[in-house]
Scaffold this active site. Structure first.
Site, PDB file in Angstrom:
ATOM      1  N   ARG A 102       0.876  -1.185   0.000  1.00 49.47           N
ATOM      2  CA  ARG A 102       0.000   0.000   0.000  1.00 49.47           C
ATOM      3  C   ARG A 102       0.906   1.225   0.000  1.00 49.47           C
ATOM      4  O   ARG A 102       1.721   1.396   0.913  1.00 49.47           O
ATOM      5  CB  ARG A 102      -0.905   0.011   1.228  1.00 49.47           C
ATOM      6  CG  ARG A 102      -1.545   1.382   1.464  1.00 49.47           C
ATOM      7  CD  ARG A 102      -2.660   1.360   2.466  1.00 49.47           C
ATOM      8  NE  ARG A 102      -3.823   0.684   1.927  1.00 49.47           N
ATOM      9  CZ  ARG A 102      -5.055   0.773   2.458  1.00 49.47           C
ATOM     10  NH1 ARG A 102      -5.254   1.482   3.551  1.00 49.47           N
ATOM     11  NH2 ARG A 102      -6.068   0.138   1.917  1.00 49.47           N
ATOM     12  N   HIS A 129      -7.378   0.845  -6.453  1.00 45.86           N
ATOM     13  CA  HIS A 129      -7.601  -0.015  -5.280  1.00 45.86           C
ATOM     14  C   HIS A 129      -8.287  -1.302  -5.762  1.00 45.86           C
ATOM     15  O   HIS A 129      -9.451  -1.565  -5.470  1.00 45.86           O
ATOM     16  CB  HIS A 129      -8.470   0.729  -4.258  1.00 45.86           C
ATOM     17  CG  HIS A 129      -8.400   0.156  -2.869  1.00 45.86           C
ATOM     18  ND1 HIS A 129      -7.657  -0.958  -2.549  1.00 45.86           N
ATOM     19  CD2 HIS A 129      -8.995   0.552  -1.712  1.00 45.86           C
ATOM     20  CE1 HIS A 129      -7.794  -1.228  -1.262  1.00 45.86           C
ATOM     21  NE2 HIS A 129      -8.594  -0.329  -0.730  1.00 45.86           N
ATOM     22  N   GLN A 132     -10.104  -3.831  -3.246  1.00 45.49           N
ATOM     23  CA  GLN A 132     -11.394  -3.336  -2.776  1.00 45.49           C
ATOM     24  C   GLN A 132     -12.478  -3.610  -3.817  1.00 45.49           C
ATOM     25  O   GLN A 132     -13.571  -4.081  -3.484  1.00 45.49           O
ATOM     26  CB  GLN A 132     -11.309  -1.831  -2.491  1.00 45.49           C
ATOM     27  CG  GLN A 132     -12.619  -1.211  -2.052  1.00 45.49           C
ATOM     28  CD  GLN A 132     -13.061  -1.664  -0.669  1.00 45.49           C
ATOM     29  OE1 GLN A 132     -12.292  -1.626   0.274  1.00 45.49           O
ATOM     30  NE2 GLN A 132     -14.303  -2.116  -0.552  1.00 45.49           N
ATOM     31  N   ASP A 219     -17.059   7.601  -1.493  1.00 44.19           N
ATOM     32  CA  ASP A 219     -15.777   7.504  -0.772  1.00 44.19           C
ATOM     33  C   ASP A 219     -15.452   8.897  -0.228  1.00 44.19           C
ATOM     34  O   ASP A 219     -16.091   9.891  -0.612  1.00 44.19           O
ATOM     35  CB  ASP A 219     -14.690   7.009  -1.748  1.00 44.19           C
ATOM     36  CG  ASP A 219     -13.342   6.770  -1.075  1.00 44.19           C
ATOM     37  OD1 ASP A 219     -13.302   6.635   0.168  1.00 44.19           O
ATOM     38  OD2 ASP A 219     -12.321   6.718  -1.793  1.00 44.19           O
ATOM     39  N   CYS A 259     -16.279   1.992   0.653  1.00 40.79           N
ATOM     40  CA  CYS A 259     -15.078   1.180   0.920  1.00 40.79           C
ATOM     41  C   CYS A 259     -14.635   1.299   2.373  1.00 40.79           C
ATOM     42  O   CYS A 259     -13.944   0.422   2.880  1.00 40.79           O
ATOM     43  CB  CYS A 259     -13.953   1.594  -0.018  1.00 40.79           C
ATOM     44  SG  CYS A 259     -13.559   3.335   0.064  1.00 40.79           S
ATOM     45  N   ARG A 287     -13.866  -8.297   1.825  1.00 44.12           N
ATOM     46  CA  ARG A 287     -12.436  -8.046   1.571  1.00 44.12           C
ATOM     47  C   ARG A 287     -11.644  -9.305   1.934  1.00 44.12           C
ATOM     48  O   ARG A 287     -10.705  -9.679   1.231  1.00 44.12           O
ATOM     49  CB  ARG A 287     -11.936  -6.875   2.434  1.00 44.12           C
ATOM     50  CG  ARG A 287     -12.461  -5.500   2.048  1.00 44.12           C
ATOM     51  CD  ARG A 287     -11.975  -5.044   0.698  1.00 44.12           C
ATOM     52  NE  ARG A 287     -10.524  -5.038   0.575  1.00 44.12           N
ATOM     53  CZ  ARG A 287      -9.718  -4.060   0.994  1.00 44.12           C
ATOM     54  NH1 ARG A 287     -10.228  -2.992   1.568  1.00 44.12           N
ATOM     55  NH2 ARG A 287      -8.405  -4.139   0.819  1.00 44.12           N
TER      56      ARG A 287
END
Ligand code: CP
Ligand code: NVA
Length: 300
Positions: A102, A129, A132, A219, A259, A287
């Site tokens: 990440r 991402h 996700q 988001d 998310c 996830r």
């Protein structure tokens, strides 16, 4: 499939194959069926940004599959003191069976894959991402049965989430509408690709984008690394919110997704968030299953 760097690299079928495996792993876990497919495998997890879901789901995921996850904070790695990615990649490849990272720049993830010799998984960059969105697609299919004739609307920043959702939706033949403020559009190349290959619309009008949506997604207004722009963004994003008034534009059985982490009162109201908490936390749970599927595909 050698790495998971961005969803563009996967075909529609490869994505479906990950989702099918994720469903199977979820079933096994829910029914107490052990799966040690990754017995003895070691996954390094480099974090240059904070994380709750990604870290814990990867770490518990590899453990459940019989392997071992190493949490590698960039603050403690030599990478944080300037050791080049090329060298880090070659060193870690001698110890590990896979690396999840990440970080900020997508190039760093691509370089890790280029110079290393083990599978690399993108656990979020400023650009994408993918992990996700695999969990998101899994959740949408769980709720809606298939992707057929679905419309997804994303409200907010044209960020990593928007970029990956556009690619994921187009690959699974869902219509995708984005409502964002001017100047905060998703990646230009992704939008051009989506226009040429799918049912993609971009607007600055939230209600227009939400019309007849089957899935609403939002988001945060300021992503990790953008903390300095917080005040400026609060102004720019005013109204780019899912609330109990504009949600009426969507279909009656609309799913609301996020998310996480969520900022109540900004991109979503507390009321809508709680009304749709079931979907949102199923999404968070998925996830784990989706990432286990990715690890099995790449590390087995
Ligand atoms: N959605 C997500 O990636 O959450 P974390 O930042 O907590 O990992
Ligand atoms: N866009 C957010 C997603 C967090 C999972 C960020 O990059 O901070």
């Amino acid at each position: 499939m050698k790495h998971l760097l961005k969803l563009q690299d996967l075909s529609r079928e490869e994505i479906l194959s990950i989702l099918n495996l994720a469903d199977q792993l979820k079933f096994e876990r829910n029914n107490g069926i052990a799966n040690n497919t990754l017995r003895g495998k070691k996954l390094g997890m480099i974090f240059q940004k904070a994380s709750t879901r990604t870290r814990v789901s990867f770490e518990t995921g590899i453990y459940e599959l019989g392997g071992y996850g190493l949490f590698l904070s960039s603050a403690d790695l030599q990478i944080g003191r300037g050791e080049p990615v090329e060298d880090t990649a070659r060193v870690l490849s001698r110890y590990l069976d896979g690396i999840m990272i990440r970080t900020f720049a997508q190039k760093e993830v691509e370089d890790l894959a280029k110079y290393g010799s083990v599978p690399v998984i993108n656990g979020l960059t400023d650009y994408a991402h993918p992990c996700q969105v695999l969990a998101d697609l899994m959740t949408i299919r769980e709720y809606k049965g298939s992707f057929k004739n679905l419309k997804m609307t994303y409200v907010g920043d044209g960020n990593n989430m928007a970029n990956s959702l556009i690619v994921g939706a187009v690959k699974q033949e869902m219509a995708i509408a984005i409502a964002c403020p001017e100047g905060y559009e998703p990646d230009k190349d992704i939008m051009a690709w989506a226009k040429a290959n799918g049912d993609f619309t971009l607007t600055h009008d939230v209600e227009e984008a939400m019309a007849n949506a089957d899935v609403l997604y939002t988001d945060v207004w300021a992503s990790m690394g953008m903390e300095k722009e917080k005040a400026e963004r609060e102004k720019a994003f005013k109204g780019y919110q899912i609330n109990s008034s504009n949600i009426k534009k969507a279909k009656k059985d609309v799913m609301v997704m996020h998310c996480l982490p969520a900022h109540r009162g900004e991109e979503i109201t507390a009321e809508v968030f709680e009304e749709h908490a079931k979907e949102i936390f199923d999404e968070a749970e998925n996830r784990l299953h989706a990432q286990k599927a990715v690890m099995v595909k790449l590390l087995k």
